[in-house]
Design a protein around this motif. Structure first.
Motif, short mmCIF file in Angstrom:
data_model
loop_
_atom_site.label_atom_id
_atom_site.label_comp_id
_atom_site.label_asym_id
_atom_site.label_seq_id
_atom_site.Cartn_x
_atom_site.Cartn_y
_atom_site.Cartn_z
N UNK A 1 0.83 -1.21 0.00
CA UNK A 1 0.00 0.00 0.00
C UNK A 1 0.86 1.25 0.00
N UNK A 2 1.92 1.25 0.81
CA UNK A 2 2.80 2.42 0.86
C UNK A 2 3.53 2.60 -0.46
N UNK A 3 4.08 1.53 -1.01
CA UNK A 3 4.82 1.63 -2.27
C UNK A 3 3.90 2.10 -3.40
N UNK A 4 2.73 1.49 -3.53
CA UNK A 4 1.81 1.89 -4.59
C UNK A 4 1.33 3.31 -4.42
N UNK A 5 0.98 3.70 -3.19
CA UNK A 5 0.50 5.05 -2.96
C UNK A 5 1.55 6.11 -3.20
N UNK A 6 2.77 5.86 -2.73
CA UNK A 6 3.84 6.84 -2.90
C UNK A 6 4.23 6.96 -4.38
N UNK A 7 4.32 5.84 -5.07
CA UNK A 7 4.64 5.91 -6.50
C UNK A 7 3.56 6.64 -7.28
N UNK A 8 2.30 6.41 -6.91
CA UNK A 8 1.22 7.14 -7.59
C UNK A 8 1.29 8.63 -7.30
N UNK A 9 1.60 9.00 -6.06
CA UNK A 9 1.67 10.41 -5.73
C UNK A 9 2.90 11.08 -6.33
N UNK A 10 3.98 10.32 -6.54
CA UNK A 10 5.19 10.89 -7.15
C UNK A 10 5.09 10.96 -8.66
N UNK A 11 4.27 10.15 -9.27
CA UNK A 11 4.13 10.15 -10.72
C UNK A 11 3.40 11.38 -11.20
N UNK A 12 3.37 11.56 -12.52
CA UNK A 12 2.63 12.69 -13.08
C UNK A 12 2.14 12.32 -14.47
N UNK A 13 1.14 13.04 -14.90
CA UNK A 13 0.60 12.84 -16.24
C UNK A 13 1.45 13.62 -17.24
#
Length: 116
Positions: free
Chosen positions: A101-113
């Motif tokens: 959950x932490x890895x997926x959430x942090x990667x999603x928040x660090x990514x960008x469109x």
């Protein structure tokens, strides 16, 4: 618009994590009927299982929308919900669930469109 590599990896990790969350949520909801001798424990377990299942479905929907549409709104909502779902993921895996959950959430928040 589409997600960059970090955001896409976070969305995929969140989808995998939510899949496990949904499967085990269904198992726990159906298995809570076996705890009829301990009614208080069964009712608390059932409530947590239903919330866990709801979080899983919502994360799957928003992660899929983030991948398909590449929108920053869906990406942020999915990342935040993935991190918030740590509260209920201890029911499934004691270490692996919160870590995913932490890895997926942090990667999603660090990514960008990005533009195509």
């Amino acid at each position: 618009m589409k997600l960059n590599g970090i955001g896409l990896a976070g969305a995929i990790v969140s989808l995998v994590y939510s899949g496990f969350l949904a499967i085990f949520g269904l198992i726990y909801v159906t298995g809570s009927a076996l705890f009829t001798a301990f009614e208080a424990v069964a009712s608390i377990y059932l409530v947590f299982s239903i919330i866990m299942l709801a979080f899983a479905v919502i994360i799957i929907v928003f992660s899929s929308l983030a991948i398909a549409k590449g929108s920053n709104k869906y990406r942020m909502v999915s990342g935040i919900l993935s991190i918030v779902s740590i509260i209920f993921s201890w029911l499934i895996f004691f270490v692996i669930g919160p870590a995913l959950a932490i890895v997926g959430g942090v990667l999603l928040l660090c990514g960008k469109a990005i533009s195509k």
